[in-house]
Structures are given as C-alpha cells and as structure tokens.
Write an enzyme that holds these catalytic residues in place. Structure first.
Site, PDB file in Angstrom:
ATOM      1  N   CYS A  65       6.189  48.766  17.070  1.00 38.23           N
ATOM      2  CA  CYS A  65       5.141  49.512  16.137  1.00 38.23           C
ATOM      3  C   CYS A  65       5.077  48.458  15.240  1.00 38.23           C
ATOM      4  O   CYS A  65       5.702  47.212  15.329  1.00 38.23           O
ATOM      5  CB  CYS A  65       5.602  50.587  15.490  1.00 38.23           C
ATOM      6  N   GLY A  66       4.387  48.086  14.337  1.00 35.44           N
ATOM      7  CA  GLY A  66       4.074  47.277  13.302  1.00 35.44           C
ATOM      8  C   GLY A  66       5.290  46.557  12.656  1.00 35.44           C
ATOM      9  O   GLY A  66       5.579  45.476  12.561  1.00 35.44           O
ATOM     10  N   SER A  67       6.100  47.530  11.955  1.00 36.21           N
ATOM     11  CA  SER A  67       7.155  47.193  11.235  1.00 36.21           C
ATOM     12  C   SER A  67       8.500  47.584  11.963  1.00 36.21           C
ATOM     13  O   SER A  67       9.275  47.184  11.530  1.00 36.21           O
ATOM     14  CB  SER A  67       7.314  47.980   9.931  1.00 36.21           C
ATOM     15  N   ALA A  68       8.515  48.454  13.212  1.00 32.34           N
ATOM     16  CA  ALA A  68       9.829  49.034  13.579  1.00 32.34           C
ATOM     17  C   ALA A  68      10.399  50.106  12.973  1.00 32.34           C
ATOM     18  O   ALA A  68      11.205  50.849  13.401  1.00 32.34           O
ATOM     19  CB  ALA A  68      10.459  47.794  14.240  1.00 32.34           C
ATOM     20  N   GLN A  69       9.764  50.143  11.746  1.00 30.94           N
ATOM     21  CA  GLN A  69      10.586  51.325  10.714  1.00 30.94           C
ATOM     22  C   GLN A  69      10.252  52.744  11.245  1.00 30.94           C
ATOM     23  O   GLN A  69      11.098  53.447  11.407  1.00 30.94           O
ATOM     24  CB  GLN A  69      10.220  51.097   9.430  1.00 30.94           C
ATOM     25  N   GLY A  70       9.016  52.830  11.583  1.00 25.25           N
ATOM     26  CA  GLY A  70       8.607  54.409  11.890  1.00 25.25           C
ATOM     27  C   GLY A  70       9.088  54.695  13.240  1.00 25.25           C
ATOM     28  O   GLY A  70       9.754  55.838  13.459  1.00 25.25           O
ATOM     29  N   HIS A  98      28.270  45.377  18.414  1.00 24.71           N
ATOM     30  CA  HIS A  98      28.927  46.396  17.360  1.00 24.71           C
ATOM     31  C   HIS A  98      28.533  47.762  17.188  1.00 24.71           C
ATOM     32  O   HIS A  98      29.452  48.509  16.824  1.00 24.71           O
ATOM     33  CB  HIS A  98      28.794  45.596  15.982  1.00 24.71           C
ATOM     34  N   ASN A  99      27.198  48.006  17.620  1.00 28.31           N
ATOM     35  CA  ASN A  99      26.842  49.364  17.180  1.00 28.31           C
ATOM     36  C   ASN A  99      26.513  50.282  18.449  1.00 28.31           C
ATOM     37  O   ASN A  99      26.108  51.212  18.244  1.00 28.31           O
ATOM     38  CB  ASN A  99      25.752  49.289  16.273  1.00 28.31           C
ATOM     39  N   ARG A 132      37.740  48.304  17.500  1.00 25.73           N
ATOM     40  CA  ARG A 132      37.492  48.746  16.302  1.00 25.73           C
ATOM     41  C   ARG A 132      36.013  49.246  16.179  1.00 25.73           C
ATOM     42  O   ARG A 132      35.781  50.161  15.310  1.00 25.73           O
ATOM     43  CB  ARG A 132      37.826  47.772  15.417  1.00 25.73           C
TER      44      ARG A 132
END
EC number: 5.3.1.6
Length: 143
Positions: A65-70, A98-99, A132
């Site tokens: 999406c535009g910001s990837a936040q949503g 790592h994630n 870890r």
C-alpha cells in the site's frame, strides 16, 4: 513455494512486477490485489493475505500500500503472522533472519519498483537464523 500477494490502488504496478519475478523463479502466486488505480480499501486485500499465511495456504506473503503501515497493521492481527514493513533489501533480510517475518509489507509511495523487487528477492532468499532469535520470536505471539 506458495506466495500470497495483495495490494491497494497504490501498488498495482508493483504487484505485477513482483508477480512476474515470482513466477519466473518458479513460485505459485495467489493474487488478492487490485489491478486498477481506482481507490479501494487496503484491509480487504491484506486480510486475505494474512489469512492465507495464518492458515498455511501460503508459505509467505507480500502486501503493498502507499505507506505499508495499514497493510502491516492488518496482517499482524493474525496469530501466525509476522508482517514487517521494509523499505530496503537490508531491512527485508533482517526481518527474515532475525524476526522470522513471513509477510513483507512494501510502501509503494516510498520505494521504486526495482527496490521492491530486490526486497522481495532478499526476503525469499534469507533464512531465519534461529538460535537466540527464536526465543525472541516465540515471545511475540499472544497465546
């Protein structure tokens, strides 16, 4: 590998370029995104990708999406999803290594198509380091 992809109106060109690359690499792609620039609601597409990854219908996911936040907020509602907003291939690699991220969230308005392709390639090619990092990843999910 099965890859689920979804996008809103900010990303149809990105999606098409990424889908082409994925298919060239021999991956199966489930397309939940729009193909037009007409305004749509990003959660409608992100939920489908989140569900695919959560239910193991897809190995990994890509949302745009535009910001990837949503789209990130949406996919991260699912218990088995770890969606990561990425804006460089280095961040994409660390999100996997790592994630153990399983959905890459791409901000179309802040990256170029070649950058997005490079990020997805890195995301696919990077293995989770475990060790870890596994203890930390196990603490992310709510039970």
């Amino acid at each position: 590998m099965n890859i689920s992809i979804g996008n809103d109106h900010a990303g149809p060109d990105y999606k098409q370029a990424i889908v082409n690359m994925l298919k060239e690499r021999g991956h199966q792609v489930t397309n939940h995104g729009t193909d037009t620039l007409d305004s749509v609601d990003y959660p409608d597409f992100a939920h489908k990708v989140g569900q695919d990854v959560d239910n193991h219908a897809a190995d990994l996911g890509v949302v745009i999406c535009g910001s990837a936040q949503g789209v990130s907020m949406t996919v991260n509602k699912y218990q088995n999803v770890r969606g990561a907003v990425c804006w460089t291939k280095e961040i994409a690699g660390l999100a996997r290594e790592h994630n153990n991220a399983n959905i890459i969230c791409i901000p179309a308005r802040f990256t170029s198509i070649p950058q997005a392709i490079a990020m997805v390639e890195t995301f696919l090619d990077t293995e989770f380091a475990g060790g870890r990092h596994a203890n930390r990843v196990n603490k992310i999910a709510c039970s």
